[in-house]
Design a protein around this motif. Sequence first.
Motif, PDB file in Angstrom:
ATOM      1  N   THR A 428      41.635 -41.382   4.931  1.00  0.00           N
ATOM      2  CA  THR A 428      42.597 -41.461   4.278  1.00  0.00           C
ATOM      3  C   THR A 428      42.598 -41.134   2.935  1.00  0.00           C
ATOM      4  O   THR A 428      43.575 -41.199   2.181  1.00  0.00           O
ATOM      5  N   LEU A 429      41.970 -39.834   3.792  1.00  0.00           N
ATOM      6  CA  LEU A 429      43.278 -38.958   2.516  1.00  0.00           C
ATOM      7  C   LEU A 429      44.700 -38.165   3.343  1.00  0.00           C
ATOM      8  O   LEU A 429      44.825 -37.762   4.395  1.00  0.00           O
ATOM      9  N   SER A 430      45.263 -37.755   1.909  1.00  0.00           N
ATOM     10  CA  SER A 430      46.664 -37.129   2.739  1.00  0.00           C
ATOM     11  C   SER A 430      46.972 -36.302   1.485  1.00  0.00           C
ATOM     12  O   SER A 430      45.710 -35.781   0.774  1.00  0.00           O
ATOM     13  N   ASP A 431      47.898 -34.973   1.387  1.00  0.00           N
ATOM     14  CA  ASP A 431      48.208 -33.708   1.504  1.00  0.00           C
ATOM     15  C   ASP A 431      46.497 -33.304   0.980  1.00  0.00           C
ATOM     16  O   ASP A 431      46.603 -32.676  -0.533  1.00  0.00           O
ATOM     17  N   PHE A 432      46.372 -32.690   1.697  1.00  0.00           N
ATOM     18  CA  PHE A 432      44.902 -31.741   1.949  1.00  0.00           C
ATOM     19  C   PHE A 432      45.412 -30.653   1.335  1.00  0.00           C
ATOM     20  O   PHE A 432      45.793 -29.993   2.997  1.00  0.00           O
ATOM     21  N   MET A 433      44.980 -30.264   0.179  1.00  0.00           N
ATOM     22  CA  MET A 433      45.455 -28.370   0.456  1.00  0.00           C
ATOM     23  C   MET A 433      43.642 -27.338  -0.043  1.00  0.00           C
ATOM     24  O   MET A 433      43.446 -28.708  -0.512  1.00  0.00           O
ATOM     25  N   ILE A 434      43.793 -26.842   1.023  1.00  0.00           N
ATOM     26  CA  ILE A 434      42.450 -25.999   1.013  1.00  0.00           C
ATOM     27  C   ILE A 434      43.220 -25.009  -0.327  1.00  0.00           C
ATOM     28  O   ILE A 434      44.054 -23.881  -0.667  1.00  0.00           O
ATOM     29  N   LEU A 435      42.232 -25.038  -1.539  1.00  0.00           N
ATOM     30  CA  LEU A 435      42.475 -23.933  -2.138  1.00  0.00           C
ATOM     31  C   LEU A 435      42.102 -22.870  -1.845  1.00  0.00           C
ATOM     32  O   LEU A 435      41.576 -22.221  -1.140  1.00  0.00           O
ATOM     33  N   PRO A 436      42.496 -21.645  -2.825  1.00  0.00           N
ATOM     34  CA  PRO A 436      42.795 -20.091  -2.306  1.00  0.00           C
ATOM     35  C   PRO A 436      41.077 -19.380  -2.651  1.00  0.00           C
ATOM     36  O   PRO A 436      40.182 -20.485  -3.743  1.00  0.00           O
ATOM     37  N   ALA A 441      38.686 -28.135  -1.957  1.00  0.00           N
ATOM     38  CA  ALA A 441      39.980 -28.477  -1.336  1.00  0.00           C
ATOM     39  C   ALA A 441      40.033 -29.277  -2.455  1.00  0.00           C
ATOM     40  O   ALA A 441      39.403 -30.377  -2.348  1.00  0.00           O
ATOM     41  N   ILE A 442      41.457 -29.990  -2.030  1.00  0.00           N
ATOM     42  CA  ILE A 442      41.884 -31.121  -3.305  1.00  0.00           C
ATOM     43  C   ILE A 442      42.987 -32.020  -1.847  1.00  0.00           C
ATOM     44  O   ILE A 442      43.674 -32.032  -1.712  1.00  0.00           O
ATOM     45  N   ALA A 443      43.134 -33.513  -2.257  1.00  0.00           N
ATOM     46  CA  ALA A 443      43.402 -34.247  -1.405  1.00  0.00           C
ATOM     47  C   ALA A 443      43.246 -35.556  -2.244  1.00  0.00           C
ATOM     48  O   ALA A 443      42.827 -36.164  -3.758  1.00  0.00           O
ATOM     49  N   SER A 444      44.701 -35.862  -1.523  1.00  0.00           N
ATOM     50  CA  SER A 444      44.872 -37.742  -2.679  1.00  0.00           C
ATOM     51  C   SER A 444      44.787 -38.718  -1.432  1.00  0.00           C
ATOM     52  O   SER A 444      44.670 -38.437  -0.412  1.00  0.00           O
ATOM     53  N   ASP A 445      44.605 -39.724  -2.485  1.00  0.00           N
ATOM     54  CA  ASP A 445      44.297 -40.952  -1.523  1.00  0.00           C
ATOM     55  C   ASP A 445      45.637 -42.644  -1.877  1.00  0.00           C
ATOM     56  O   ASP A 445      45.114 -42.225  -3.225  1.00  0.00           O
ATOM     57  N   ALA A 446      46.788 -42.117  -1.448  1.00  0.00           N
ATOM     58  CA  ALA A 446      47.882 -42.959  -2.651  1.00  0.00           C
ATOM     59  C   ALA A 446      48.027 -44.730  -1.721  1.00  0.00           C
ATOM     60  O   ALA A 446      48.927 -45.284  -1.901  1.00  0.00           O
ATOM     61  N   LYS A 447      46.702 -44.832  -0.216  1.00  0.00           N
ATOM     62  CA  LYS A 447      46.510 -45.881   0.453  1.00  0.00           C
ATOM     63  C   LYS A 447      46.133 -47.471  -0.576  1.00  0.00           C
ATOM     64  O   LYS A 447      47.108 -48.500  -0.888  1.00  0.00           O
ATOM     65  N   PRO A 448      45.507 -47.480  -1.919  1.00  0.00           N
ATOM     66  CA  PRO A 448      45.183 -48.237  -2.711  1.00  0.00           C
ATOM     67  C   PRO A 448      46.815 -49.217  -3.831  1.00  0.00           C
ATOM     68  O   PRO A 448      46.400 -49.935  -4.133  1.00  0.00           O
ATOM     69  N   TYR A 449      47.293 -48.153  -3.593  1.00  0.00           N
ATOM     70  CA  TYR A 449      48.439 -48.179  -4.553  1.00  0.00           C
ATOM     71  C   TYR A 449      49.686 -48.535  -4.113  1.00  0.00           C
ATOM     72  O   TYR A 449      51.149 -48.090  -4.583  1.00  0.00           O
TER      73      TYR A 449
END
Length: 980
Positions: A428-436, A441-449
């Motif tokens: 479900t997660l996209s734009d997954f980014m491991i932080l320094p 890590a931060i990721a987003s889920d646009a699926k509901p919208y």
Amino acid sequence: MNKRFSLFLLSVVMCIHAFAQEEKESPSKERKPISWEEISNWEALVTGSGQVSPDGKWFSYTLKEVEGDGKLVLEATDDTNNKKTYPIGDTSRPRMDFSENSRWLAFIEYPNFKDKKDKSKAKKLFNKLILLDLKEDKKVVFEKVQSFTFNNDASSILAINLNKDGGSGKGSDLLIYHLENGTKQNIGNVLEFSFNKSGKYLSYTVDAANQSGNGIYLFDVDNNRTHVLESDEASFKSIHWTEEGDGFAALKMTKDKKYKQELGAVIGVKNLTSPEVIVYNPKEDSVSFPDKYTISPNQRPSWSDDLSQLFYGIHDLELAKKPEEKKPEVNEDSLKALETEKIASLRADTTIKSMADLKKALSKIERANASPNTQPKNADKPSMTIWHWKDDQLQSRQEKLESSEKRKSLYAVYNIENKKHTTLQDSTLSDFMILPKQHFAIASDAKPYELQSNLTGKSYRDFYIIDIESGEKTLWKEKFYIPSGASTPKTSPDGTKILFAVDGHFFVYDLITKEETNLTADLETTFVNTDDDHNVIKPMNYPLGWDSESKYVLLKSEWDIWQVPVNKKKKALNLTVNGENTQTRYQGRFGIYPDEKGIDLSKKQYFRAYGEWTKKSGVISLEGSKSGLKPGPKVLIWEDVMIGQFTKAKAADTFIYSKETYNTPPAYFLTNASFENPKKITDDPKKLDEYTWSSGVKLVDYVSDKGVKLQGALFLPADYEEGKKYPTMVYYYEKLSYSLHNWTSPDFGRTGWNPNVYTSNGYAVFMPDITYTLDDPGMSAVWCVIPAVKAAIETGIIDEENIGIHGHSWGGYQTAFLVTQTDMFKAAAAGAALTNMISMYDLIYWNSGNGNMAIFESSQGRFTGGPWENWESYERNSPIYHVKDVNTPLLMLHNDKDGAVDFTQGLEYYNALRRLQKPVVMVQYKGENHGIAKLENRKDYSVRMMEFFDHHLKGKPAPEWLESGVKAIDLDDHLKERAF
């Protein structure tokens, strides 16, 4: 001396004097307007090609002809006038690199323009590599080269990847050239290679015939020793060094007949003096690695900073063949009953008169009694698409994303100490980014919208924070609104904080304390982008970034740059101080320090400045200190020019920048840290002085019909005479007055337009600004362009009886609409124009596969809602609904494969004008997209458009294609006659 001889001598002297005086008084060569035919040989500086050596002692750049070859110019930055030129063939993206010690320059020489056009030679053409020894003034040439790289800081080796020469493996020869003594080593079948930061180690993979010797290797440059790190009948790829160069990761992919994909393993290498190799193979991990997954080849693996964890991607495994379904047992009694029924049916069929009739009847009975599972396996499947109203994305968009979806992988981590795999990302997660620092890590889920976002363009996402150690996922922001990219989360260099924007303010979230702080609530300014007139809510100015210690962020207000502390106990500072008072926009930072992580506020920083109403541009600096940047900009460059590239030598206070004006091409200038007495170090195009260029520019101030203060850039024609009026071209695309000091190199553009060619040929060119009112994108052009042109007429330069307008894409729409609202223009050219906003709303932007509705509601269209909610506005702003009011001769360009503005938009407008017998000609270049790509088509349209305007604005005779058209049967001969 006798009298006769004295008279003869006097006459000779007088002749010499007269000849010298004539030479002195008459120009050596008369300039002329540039023609389209002459543009083919025009030579121009390749944008962004300037490169300074790390020690600041050398500068290189490239020049290239429009239809010809390029050359590299290498120049010493001292006063020795040491300059050399080298051919580099036909390329608009030259590859050249200085070594880190500045002694060597390597560059690619590409095949020449003429040979590349000869199809019989195309397969025999190869690149060369030229290596220059700048200390000894020597040159070495290497043939058949693919790529090259120096060994970074060490500068002792040049690694050259040669063209593949036979063999069934994917690798090719890698030539190791020792720069100091010229010795060579050849390593065969190399697929990938990469040096670490120090240049002491070279890692490479081998891919040979029959996978013989395939593996991953480490070459110790100093000791000339090779370590075999892993070898197997597999493919090795995706080498990735750490930033410090103390380790690297790679992938090992092995074929397995049971699966469609290769099975992957991750390799990590560290302790390079005595290499330690860690291999994580999921096949040997039945505890933590998920079933039916494997390591993905589509994501490059990496080490954590402390070399304790390996990061990589995983993806689904598919079986190569589905297991055959078990055949159902045959019921003999049922089979006999079925045969009896068939025979009875045939006897009762009175239509059977022949053997052919009998075959048809039997086939009909077989089809009627067949079940879906008994269809023949070789039956042809239909070719189709099913469009469903519940699809989150249009089928066209899904097709565009199909290949990337198949390559999609999920982030995972392997902990070396506890030998544990953890899947960090779910599907479900996209734009997954491991932080320094690799703790979060931060990721987003646009699926509901996603569905609503694709329909309206309003972007929302749920953001999650992932703990790397545990893999735990925590919802951080639900239904987060993103009016523009400036609002999206941006991590601090230490990986513990996140900067983001909500409702017109910037916030920081601390991942450790879980506290959220509004950074801008108490500041007496706004960081909202007030110039953004799209249908979005409070879009922000893009932040300039975090400082290197994660204590401050640099933010842009409408005019100034602010240093804002994360700790609210400290005070935010307006660093540039005078932006609003002087109407100067401080726009962005020049990143001149390599390998920086965040902005080092202890160092002097450099920023771009732009005069909102003067159009001046320049560079300012801010002094650094331990406590941050000091307020008060120091002006280094501030001129009536356009400043482009700005860079600094890596290891010296040598600065290089480019500048240009409306009638002088870009040139590079050299200066020191004082920025005093800059020196021009590039040559002008060789034919610059042969042609006439614009005589000057004027800023035209005007007020739109909605009361908005705006400007337009007016470019005078070549050889302008005060008091004389000139035919004028008006060109627009939203705001263009900033281009007052921009040089446009003579070329065949993708839209046929080139302002410098028009001013060279006696036209004035006017580029006004347009600002937009929601629900009136077409009327906004009327409210801005017409008062702009009236103000320009007041200058006395424009011939009000001979004004033409041109625009492409969104500018094409403005043109198609303007001619329905006014007759003040004598001729118009509209390229790839939107003409029916109602039908266009429901069409598809084929280049992306998305629907146009999002563009109309939240982007360039600037409508509020769809046509059924706002019919009057859509109709009011659609050229097609006002077509009966068009009296201006119109030239249209619309290509049949336009993936941005559907071809039907052009046909609809053309046919309506033709039905009304309005003067319209539409040209279509077959197979071309939104802009014209093929050189021969670009040349053709550039000439036709000027012929069109020359006829209407200058009174020149109309060419036959414009006067009478060209019949299809005669078109081939017509095109051959015009080709050049």
